[in-house]
Enzyme design. Structure first.
Site, PDB file in Angstrom:
ATOM      1  N   GLU A 102      36.733 -27.353  -0.654  1.00  0.00           N
ATOM      2  CA  GLU A 102      36.711 -25.890  -0.750  1.00  0.00           C
ATOM      3  C   GLU A 102      37.981 -25.334  -0.111  1.00  0.00           C
ATOM      4  OE1 GLU A 102      36.012 -23.264  -2.041  1.00  0.00           O
ATOM      5  OE2 GLU A 102      34.172 -22.332  -1.307  1.00  0.00           O
ATOM      6  N   ASP A 103      38.418 -24.183  -0.580  1.00  0.00           N
ATOM      7  CA  ASP A 103      39.629 -23.586  -0.041  1.00  0.00           C
ATOM      8  C   ASP A 103      39.419 -22.997   1.358  1.00  0.00           C
ATOM      9  OD1 ASP A 103      37.952 -21.593  -1.011  1.00  0.00           O
ATOM     10  OD2 ASP A 103      39.464 -20.613  -2.265  1.00  0.00           O
ATOM     11  N   ASP A 106      34.291 -18.787   5.220  1.00  0.00           N
ATOM     12  CA  ASP A 106      34.327 -17.494   5.899  1.00  0.00           C
ATOM     13  C   ASP A 106      32.957 -17.291   6.557  1.00  0.00           C
ATOM     14  OD1 ASP A 106      35.161 -14.890   6.529  1.00  0.00           O
ATOM     15  OD2 ASP A 106      34.680 -14.099   4.570  1.00  0.00           O
ATOM     16  N   PHE A 155      42.317 -11.414   5.686  1.00  0.00           N
ATOM     17  CA  PHE A 155      42.200 -11.795   4.279  1.00  0.00           C
ATOM     18  C   PHE A 155      43.515 -12.432   3.853  1.00  0.00           C
ATOM     19  CE2 PHE A 155      42.178 -11.256  -0.305  1.00  0.00           C
ATOM     20  CZ  PHE A 155      40.915 -11.739  -0.606  1.00  0.00           C
ATOM     21  N   ARG A 168      47.602 -17.126  -6.609  1.00  0.00           N
ATOM     22  CA  ARG A 168      47.077 -18.486  -6.427  1.00  0.00           C
ATOM     23  C   ARG A 168      48.195 -19.534  -6.461  1.00  0.00           C
ATOM     24  NH1 ARG A 168      41.443 -18.277  -6.868  1.00  0.00           N
ATOM     25  NH2 ARG A 168      40.596 -16.805  -8.384  1.00  0.00           N
TER      26      ARG A 168
HETATM   27  P1  5GP Z   1      31.878 -17.360   2.424  1.00  0.00           P
HETATM   28  O1  5GP Z   1      30.709 -17.596   1.514  1.00  0.00           O
HETATM   29  O2  5GP Z   1      32.121 -18.498   3.388  1.00  0.00           O
HETATM   30  O3  5GP Z   1      31.784 -16.034   3.117  1.00  0.00           O
HETATM   31  O4  5GP Z   1      33.136 -17.181   1.517  1.00  0.00           O
HETATM   32  C1  5GP Z   1      33.683 -18.201   0.813  1.00  0.00           C
HETATM   33  C2  5GP Z   1      34.507 -17.687  -0.355  1.00  0.00           C
HETATM   34  O5  5GP Z   1      34.982 -16.356  -0.139  1.00  0.00           O
HETATM   35  C3  5GP Z   1      35.734 -18.534  -0.532  1.00  0.00           C
HETATM   36  O6  5GP Z   1      35.492 -19.615  -1.387  1.00  0.00           O
HETATM   37  C4  5GP Z   1      36.724 -17.548  -1.114  1.00  0.00           C
HETATM   38  O7  5GP Z   1      36.569 -17.499  -2.504  1.00  0.00           O
HETATM   39  C5  5GP Z   1      36.312 -16.210  -0.536  1.00  0.00           C
HETATM   40  N1  5GP Z   1      37.126 -15.845   0.640  1.00  0.00           N
HETATM   41  C6  5GP Z   1      36.750 -15.810   1.929  1.00  0.00           C
HETATM   42  N2  5GP Z   1      37.759 -15.427   2.730  1.00  0.00           N
HETATM   43  C7  5GP Z   1      38.825 -15.235   1.920  1.00  0.00           C
HETATM   44  C8  5GP Z   1      40.191 -14.855   2.155  1.00  0.00           C
HETATM   45  O8  5GP Z   1      40.673 -14.619   3.282  1.00  0.00           O
HETATM   46  N3  5GP Z   1      40.987 -14.773   1.053  1.00  0.00           N
HETATM   47  C9  5GP Z   1      40.543 -15.030  -0.210  1.00  0.00           C
HETATM   48  N4  5GP Z   1      41.414 -14.912  -1.200  1.00  0.00           N
HETATM   49  N5  5GP Z   1      39.263 -15.392  -0.468  1.00  0.00           N
HETATM   50  C10 5GP Z   1      38.417 -15.490   0.587  1.00  0.00           C
END
Ligand code: 5GP
Length: 182
Positions: A102-103, A106, A155, A168
């Site tokens: 996963e990238d 959060d 972000f 991207r």
């Molecule tokens: P979570 O479910 O952990 O809150 O969020 C995961 C997803 O939210 C990541 O796979 C990504 O797509 C998006 N996301 C969370 N933080 C960021 C950020 O700082 N930048 C971007 N571009 N996407 C984010």
């Protein structure tokens, strides 16, 4: 880098060379942990494709790949709290040594949902590899086996991560000027 990026960029958080060095290390670590085994990498689209492509080329163990696409954000910058599967795996993971790639993690909502879902499919093992960890934002606990970098609550875009579908393909990770969001 192109002018259009310089116009919107606030700060470079992780330069390309820093990312490449860490991804090489992660590849070595995973190759050593899985020596003698065959790994099955599950990339989470769309954000993880750049990271997965570089990580994969640093593996010295046999590897196969499949992809899932999930949506938790839409095009906004804050989570909606809902995880939706837009594309599921095409192959069975039963009995396989699976690593979710996963990238960014959060709140942890997306990954904890994916981990629970894939566990029900009976892999031989299941681990998680993320490039970026925003641990200060975590609301749902999720075990992370391999982490590229801890980052502050901002972000970020670039290296697979987008804002509104853009950036991207930028090879480094950066923040956007506030006026870009308005
Ligand atoms: P979570 O479910 O952990 O809150 O969020 C995961 C997803 O939210 C990541 O796979 C990504 O797509 C998006 N996301 C969370 N933080 C960021 C950020 O700082 N930048 C971007 N571009 N996407 C984010």
């Amino acid at each position: 880098m192109a002018d259009y990026v310089e116009e919107v960029r606030q700060e470079i958080l992780l330069p390309a060379e820093t990312i490449q060095a860490r991804v090489t290390e992660l590849g070595r670590q995973i190759s050593s942990d899985y020596r003698g085994r065959h790994v099955f990498l599950v990339g989470v689209l769309k954000g993880a494709w750049v990271f997965l492509a570089d990580l994969a080329r640093n593996l010295t163990v046999p590897a196969s790949f499949d992809f899932m696409s999930v949506s938790s954000y839409g095009s906004a910058t804050k989570t909606s709290g809902v995880v939706q599967i837009l594309k599921d795996l095409e192959e069975s993971i039963e009995g396989r040594d699976v690593i979710i790639v996963e990238d960014i993690v959060d709140t942890g909502l997306t990954l904890s949902y994916l981990v629970s879902l894939l566990q029900t499919r009976k892999p031989a093992s299941l681990r998680v590899c993320v490039l970026l960890d925003k641990s200060s934002r975590r609301t749902t606990a999720v075990p992370l086996d391999y982490v590229g970098f801890e980052i502050p609550d901002a972000f970020v875009v670039g290296y697979g991560l987008d804002y509104s579908g853009r950036y991207r393909n930028v090879p480094y990770i950066f923040t956007l000027r506030p006026e870009v969001y308005s």
